[in-house]
Enzyme design. Structure first.
Site, mmCIF file in Angstrom:
data_model
loop_
_atom_site.group_PDB
_atom_site.id
_atom_site.type_symbol
_atom_site.label_atom_id
_atom_site.label_comp_id
_atom_site.label_asym_id
_atom_site.label_seq_id
_atom_site.Cartn_x
_atom_site.Cartn_y
_atom_site.Cartn_z
ATOM 1 N N CYS A 1 22.409 73.254 52.776
ATOM 2 C CA CYS A 1 23.653 73.186 52.018
ATOM 3 C C CYS A 1 23.572 74.001 50.732
ATOM 4 C CB CYS A 1 23.968 71.732 51.700
ATOM 5 S SG CYS A 1 22.542 70.903 50.995
ATOM 6 N N ASN B 1 20.272 69.076 59.619
ATOM 7 C CA ASN B 1 19.434 70.159 59.080
ATOM 8 C C ASN B 1 18.147 69.672 58.410
ATOM 9 O OD1 ASN B 1 21.089 69.201 57.006
ATOM 10 N ND2 ASN B 1 21.045 71.137 55.918
ATOM 11 N N GLU C 1 22.926 61.891 44.819
ATOM 12 C CA GLU C 1 21.699 61.339 45.375
ATOM 13 C C GLU C 1 20.610 61.490 44.326
ATOM 14 O OE1 GLU C 1 22.110 62.247 50.140
ATOM 15 O OE2 GLU C 1 21.151 63.735 48.884
ATOM 16 N N GLU D 1 27.807 64.191 50.278
ATOM 17 C CA GLU D 1 27.063 65.426 49.977
ATOM 18 C C GLU D 1 27.538 66.431 51.011
ATOM 19 O OE1 GLU D 1 25.059 65.598 47.406
ATOM 20 O OE2 GLU D 1 25.349 63.477 46.986
HETATM 21 P P1 NAD Z 1 28.858 67.429 60.368
HETATM 22 O O1 NAD Z 1 29.893 67.191 59.349
HETATM 23 O O2 NAD Z 1 29.253 68.037 61.662
HETATM 24 O O3 NAD Z 1 28.120 66.069 60.757
HETATM 25 C C1 NAD Z 1 27.485 65.261 59.789
HETATM 26 C C2 NAD Z 1 27.405 63.852 60.314
HETATM 27 O O4 NAD Z 1 28.739 63.324 60.366
HETATM 28 C C3 NAD Z 1 26.854 63.746 61.743
HETATM 29 O O5 NAD Z 1 26.102 62.561 61.884
HETATM 30 C C4 NAD Z 1 28.125 63.665 62.578
HETATM 31 O O6 NAD Z 1 27.925 63.033 63.829
HETATM 32 C C5 NAD Z 1 29.017 62.839 61.672
HETATM 33 N N1 NAD Z 1 30.442 62.988 61.918
HETATM 34 C C6 NAD Z 1 31.112 64.050 62.414
HETATM 35 N N2 NAD Z 1 32.436 63.775 62.493
HETATM 36 C C7 NAD Z 1 32.605 62.524 62.028
HETATM 37 C C8 NAD Z 1 33.739 61.678 61.843
HETATM 38 N N3 NAD Z 1 34.971 62.062 62.180
HETATM 39 N N4 NAD Z 1 33.554 60.454 61.310
HETATM 40 C C9 NAD Z 1 32.311 60.049 60.945
HETATM 41 N N5 NAD Z 1 31.208 60.787 61.121
HETATM 42 C C10 NAD Z 1 31.352 62.020 61.650
HETATM 43 O O7 NAD Z 1 27.712 68.291 59.652
HETATM 44 P P2 NAD Z 1 26.396 68.914 60.293
HETATM 45 O O8 NAD Z 1 26.790 70.110 61.095
HETATM 46 O O9 NAD Z 1 25.566 67.850 60.919
HETATM 47 O O10 NAD Z 1 25.616 69.381 58.967
HETATM 48 C C11 NAD Z 1 25.916 70.562 58.309
HETATM 49 C C12 NAD Z 1 26.810 70.314 57.117
HETATM 50 O O11 NAD Z 1 26.195 69.373 56.243
HETATM 51 C C13 NAD Z 1 27.016 71.557 56.277
HETATM 52 O O12 NAD Z 1 28.358 71.659 55.865
HETATM 53 C C14 NAD Z 1 26.108 71.345 55.087
HETATM 54 O O13 NAD Z 1 26.474 72.052 53.930
HETATM 55 C C15 NAD Z 1 26.208 69.871 54.901
HETATM 56 N N6 NAD Z 1 25.045 69.404 54.163
HETATM 57 C C16 NAD Z 1 25.209 69.041 52.839
HETATM 58 C C17 NAD Z 1 24.094 68.645 52.084
HETATM 59 C C18 NAD Z 1 24.235 68.270 50.626
HETATM 60 O O14 NAD Z 1 23.271 67.742 50.062
HETATM 61 N N7 NAD Z 1 25.374 68.520 49.993
HETATM 62 C C19 NAD Z 1 22.839 68.605 52.685
HETATM 63 C C20 NAD Z 1 22.723 68.971 54.033
HETATM 64 C C21 NAD Z 1 23.829 69.361 54.763
#
Ligand code: NAD
Length: 498
Positions: free
Chosen positions: A283, A151, A461, A249
């Site tokens: 997020c 995102n 962070e 995060e």
């Molecule tokens: P996601 O969890 O699908 O993927 C995040 C990352 O993790 C990607 O690089 C993905 O390839 C990797 N990943 C997925 N499965 C994995 C595994 N089993 N082992 C290791 N890595 C793995 O999330 P997304 O759809 O890319 O992003 C959206 C999510 O991120 C939302 O839940 C959002 O709230 C969260 N987010 C949080 C913050 C924050 O600051 N708290 C900021 C931005 C996004």
């Protein structure tokens, strides 16, 4: 300007996956192929970790002064190349160019801020007592794994890589498979800034393959992930097995709390800004709009009127205010939750439909969507949708607002809107969220700690606390007395050992 294929970066060199596999990156505004990147796997991760470990021998021994110089140069190069980064970020995420200009323009600040932290960070001399000098020192952790989402591809990686490198670590980055291009471009910026070859490696690939391999690799000393809560739990479990630090995060479901002393127009702009930036794919999205009952109907009516006027369209057009969702999968999720909300008995006050736009028929567009008559226990009020959907819930008084704001498993962010600053602070301090804004939302600074409570994650962070989390603290105790100490001497004297 956008290439057909972007290779990975391992050991300072461009690389394709050892297997030769590639994955496709789509343009969310059209649904068409944007480019390909390698689909890395455990072999590529192993090569990247080895390269990072070797580079650690160089980078980890550099003085803070030298590390700061590289980071300051990175800030300059990134600033010069900003138009290119903005264009690619828009193309791979579908986020409007006006949003990406505003967001990416700030990313160089993270490099200069953490350069300054590295230069100025001081440790302590502890009051150990006796003839002892006890000081602590902070050493790099080693090779750090950074896993990032789609995102805010450049901003989120920047929030992690700047402090990690400033503290003397080397990194292996696994960006999201959905939007991996700007992280690959960033590796080139760091290279040109003088970072030693192998200090920043980027392995593209799927989460369950490349991400999982990185989390499980015995050569990493910390894993830092931004992503969904379930992904966070999985990666944290891997870190737990190996007893290495994990920082996550994770998801959110932020509340925007509007008291009745807030002028309507400010309340409505607040709600729009919080809910619909990035088409709701942040997020800290203000996904729950809690409005004091006395002004609830008025605020809701005006919110609907303003949401109708949001200009949805081509993200490359500077006039566009809302772009598409990032993928078909995200669009399907939003549609599923709209159906769930209706079935739960919430009232669709606006939106609720996907959009087919002229010239962008394959794009993943969805209307801004407002649900009224929402109860806190409904799934649409509790679960992270990650799309342009806001749930409007009335509250009676301060206690009720706090009860509702705290009534989710997440605890990332909230905002409180009131003309009475004393009340706003009282409420803010009772909300179980890692970040609370008063009369604002979404604001961020490299110095300002960022991270959630509860299901929203662990660790922070930004700020000095983040820099320190990329180090390990060593306590050095020096006996200055020069006395000969012999515990087992046969003299029967009382001896002190503490
Ligand atoms: P996601 O969890 O699908 O993927 C995040 C990352 O993790 C990607 O690089 C993905 O390839 C990797 N990943 C997925 N499965 C994995 C595994 N089993 N082992 C290791 N890595 C793995 O999330 P997304 O759809 O890319 O992003 C959206 C999510 O991120 C939302 O839940 C959002 O709230 C969260 N987010 C949080 C913050 C924050 O600051 N708290 C900021 C931005 C996004």
């Amino acid at each position: 300007m956008i290439c057909d294929h972007y290779p990975m970066r391992i050991g300072g060199r461009e690389a394709d996956a050892a297997s030769g596999a590639r994955l496709e990156v789509l343009n969310p505004a059209t649904g068409r192929l944007l480019c390909t990147v390698p689909a890395g796997d455990a072999d590529d991760i192993a090569a990247a970790v080895a390269a990072a470990a070797a580079a650690g021998e160089v980078w980890g021994r550099k003085s803070p002064l030298d590390r700061a110089a590289v980071l300051n140069r990175a800030a300059e190069i990134l600033t010069r190349r900003m138009p290119e980064f903005v264009a690619v970020e828009v193309a791979q995420t579908g986020r409007p160019v006006r949003e990406m200009l505003a967001q990416l323009a700030r990313t160089p600040e993270w490099y200069s801020y953490f350069a300054a932290v590295a230069r100025t960070h001081e440790t302590h001399v502890h009051p150990f007592g006796g003839a002892y000098l006890n000081y602590s020192r902070r050493a790099p952790l080693g090779v750090v794994g950074l896993v990032t989402p789609w995102n805010h591809p450049l901003l989120i990686l920047t929030k992690k890589i700047a402090p990690a490198l400033a503290a003397g670590n080397t990194v292996v980055v696994k960006p999201s498979e959905v939007a991996p291009v700007t992280p690959l471009m960033l590796a080139d910026v760091l290279d040109k800034a003088g970072l030693p070859a192998g200090a920043c490696n980027v392995v593209t690939g799927y989460g369950a393959v490349a991400g999982a391999a990185l989390g499980a690799h015995p050569g990493i000393s910390k894993i830092d992930l931004t992503g969904g809560t379930e992904t966070g739990r999985r990666v944290a479990a891997l870190a737990g097995e190996r007893l290495i630090p994990f920082s996550g995060e994770l998801g959110g479901k932020a509340s925007v709390v509007v008291f009745d002393d807030m002028p309507d127009d400010r309340a409505v702009s607040a709600a729009l800004f919080a809910a619909f930036i990035a088409a709701g794919q942040t997020c800290v999205q203000g996904a729950r709009l809690l409005v004091q009952r006395s002004v609830h109907d008025r605020v809701l009516d005006r919110l609907v009127a303003r949401a109708r006027r949001i200009r949805i369209g081509d993200p490359t057009d500077p006039a566009t205010q809302m772009g598409p969702l990032v993928s078909q999968r995200q669009l399907d999720t939003v549609e599923r939750y709209v159906a769930i909300g209706r079935a739960e008995g919430a009232r669709l006050a606006h939106g609720g439909n996907r959009l087919q736009l002229e010239g962008m028929a394959g794009g993943f567009f969805h209307e801004p969507t407002i649900f009224a008559g929402v109860h806190n226990d409904m799934r649409i009020a509790q679960e992270e949708i990650f799309g342009p959907v806001v749930c409007v819930i009335p509250f009676e008084d301060e206690d009720d607002a706090v009860r509702l704001a705290n009534g989710t498993a997440f605890g990332l962010a909230a905002s409180v809107w009131s003309a009475d600053i004393a009340r706003a602070q009282r409420v803010a301090q009772r909300i179980d969220s890692g970040i609370v804004w008063i009369n604002d939302h979404h604001r961020i600074d490299p110095s300002s700690p960022w991270g959630g409570f509860g299901d929203s994650g662990l660790g922070k962070e930004n700020g000095i606390v983040c820099y320190e989390s990329y180090t390990r603290l060593q306590s050095v105790v020096v006996n200055l007395s020069g006395d000969h100490f012999d515990w087992f001497a046969d003299d029967a004297a009382d001896k002190r050992y503490s």
